[in-house]
Design an enzyme around this catalytic site. Sequence first.
Site, PDB file in Angstrom:
ATOM      1  N   LEU A  53       0.810  -1.218   0.000  1.00  0.00           N
ATOM      2  CA  LEU A  53       0.000   0.000   0.000  1.00  0.00           C
ATOM      3  C   LEU A  53       0.842   1.265   0.000  1.00  0.00           C
ATOM      4  O   LEU A  53       0.318   2.357  -0.248  1.00  0.00           O
ATOM      5  CB  LEU A  53      -0.919   0.013   1.234  1.00  0.00           C
ATOM      6  CG  LEU A  53      -1.846  -1.182   1.416  1.00  0.00           C
ATOM      7  CD1 LEU A  53      -2.536  -1.114   2.773  1.00  0.00           C
ATOM      8  CD2 LEU A  53      -2.883  -1.231   0.297  1.00  0.00           C
ATOM      9  N   TYR A 103       2.034  10.840 -11.323  1.00  0.00           N
ATOM     10  CA  TYR A 103       1.510   9.832 -10.407  1.00  0.00           C
ATOM     11  C   TYR A 103       1.038   8.602 -11.171  1.00  0.00           C
ATOM     12  O   TYR A 103       1.395   7.458 -10.838  1.00  0.00           O
ATOM     13  CB  TYR A 103       0.355  10.409  -9.589  1.00  0.00           C
ATOM     14  CG  TYR A 103      -0.314   9.399  -8.684  1.00  0.00           C
ATOM     15  CD1 TYR A 103       0.319   8.940  -7.534  1.00  0.00           C
ATOM     16  CD2 TYR A 103      -1.582   8.900  -8.989  1.00  0.00           C
ATOM     17  CE1 TYR A 103      -0.291   8.000  -6.709  1.00  0.00           C
ATOM     18  CE2 TYR A 103      -2.198   7.969  -8.167  1.00  0.00           C
ATOM     19  CZ  TYR A 103      -1.548   7.524  -7.035  1.00  0.00           C
ATOM     20  OH  TYR A 103      -2.151   6.592  -6.222  1.00  0.00           O
ATOM     21  N   LYS A 107       2.563   4.665 -11.055  1.00  0.00           N
ATOM     22  CA  LYS A 107       1.750   3.507 -10.711  1.00  0.00           C
ATOM     23  C   LYS A 107       1.778   2.463 -11.841  1.00  0.00           C
ATOM     24  O   LYS A 107       1.781   1.245 -11.587  1.00  0.00           O
ATOM     25  CB  LYS A 107       0.311   3.932 -10.425  1.00  0.00           C
ATOM     26  CG  LYS A 107       0.114   4.553  -9.055  1.00  0.00           C
ATOM     27  CD  LYS A 107       0.378   3.529  -7.956  1.00  0.00           C
ATOM     28  CE  LYS A 107       0.020   4.033  -6.592  1.00  0.00           C
ATOM     29  NZ  LYS A 107       0.287   3.031  -5.527  1.00  0.00           N
ATOM     30  N   GLY A 281     -50.763   7.771  38.266  1.00  0.00           N
ATOM     31  CA  GLY A 281     -52.148   8.207  38.140  1.00  0.00           C
ATOM     32  C   GLY A 281     -52.428   9.049  36.922  1.00  0.00           C
ATOM     33  O   GLY A 281     -53.593   9.337  36.623  1.00  0.00           O
ATOM     34  N   VAL A 282     -51.399   9.450  36.186  1.00  0.00           N
ATOM     35  CA  VAL A 282     -51.584  10.330  35.033  1.00  0.00           C
ATOM     36  C   VAL A 282     -52.055   9.526  33.822  1.00  0.00           C
ATOM     37  O   VAL A 282     -51.578   8.419  33.565  1.00  0.00           O
ATOM     38  CB  VAL A 282     -50.267  11.071  34.714  1.00  0.00           C
ATOM     39  CG1 VAL A 282     -50.311  11.681  33.308  1.00  0.00           C
ATOM     40  CG2 VAL A 282     -50.012  12.145  35.749  1.00  0.00           C
TER      41      VAL A 282
END
Length: 368
Positions: A53, A103, A107, A281-282
């Site tokens: 790499l 480049y 390569k 109770g709600v």
Amino acid sequence: MRVLVTGAQGFIGKNLAAHLNEQEQFSVLFFARENTLDELQGLVEQADAVVHLAGENRPKDVSAFKVVNTGLTQSLCDAIRATGRKIPLVLASSIQIEQDNPYGKSKLAAERAVRSLANETGNPVYIYRLPGVFGKWCKPNYNSVVATFCYNISRNIPIQINDESVSLRLVYVDDVVLDFIRVIQQDVVGVLMPEVKPEYSITLGELSEQIAAFQNCRTNLITERVGTGLTRALYSTYMSYVSPEQFAYDLPRHIDERGSFVEMLKTRNSGQISFFTARSGVTRGGHYHHTKTEKFLVVKGLARFRFRHIDTDEKFEIFTSGDEPQVVDTIPGWAHEITNVGEKEMIVILWANEIFNQDHPDTLVAKV
């Protein structure tokens, strides 16, 4: 299997090493910028496979393309020859070999070097002509527009786009490294040119809009379709650039005498998720919907759900609690309410199949 990774401190190298280290059958040997060519020979002698790499992307002097991209590759091939063994070699090349620039030329020369190795010795060689690779740990403002956009947008830094129509070819780093791991375990002779799949295509304008939508999710609460494909990979990448100070964000909370209500997440076509609390109770609800449906999950406390069909007046009730998770659906045309019949605060998760629309709420008050 001992895998030598050159460029081990780079973006793809770090991701590859992480995946290899997760599996007991692999151990990783590293070659990075601080290592010498003499050390390279010793590492190759230990290796059962090599993933190459290391390379220059944006050197200060273009001559570095030839020195590193071509020269290091040739040295690596020479080191493999010297072992007398057939060591699988993966070369990370680039689609830029089709372009007439330093480049791309470097390569292409690297490809020729590994082809010569394969032709002379039968050594397994895999050449990947990679398009743009994106994912976590890629350096922003360097050689990945995805990384740059994710980094800048997550920090509210302006981005610059000269032509929004420019199309990008992209592959996700996890797909890349998993394919590398796949091929180094194969038993082949000579040169193969695998392609990483899937490959994605997106314009610069679309990319910037998508990443901005990820950022906006924290304020409008509307999530993108982040479960599959390119959007999933881009979202993961975006999240990897969020700074630790941004790991948490606040949500608006509505509080009254009954308890609190908080909207957590909204989707464009699959509704929204909220939660609410209710004191002992709600009762909440006391309405019906013509089209909207909901799912309730009590995660703490004891609840009583009551239903009444608004046409037939049929009635029904369900008791559920956080001790035994159970989803309760609300049904169009049935008025419904939920009451905290326990002694402690009740907490309920709520999913609705559509985002609440203040102009068309489809929520009609009715006694149960």
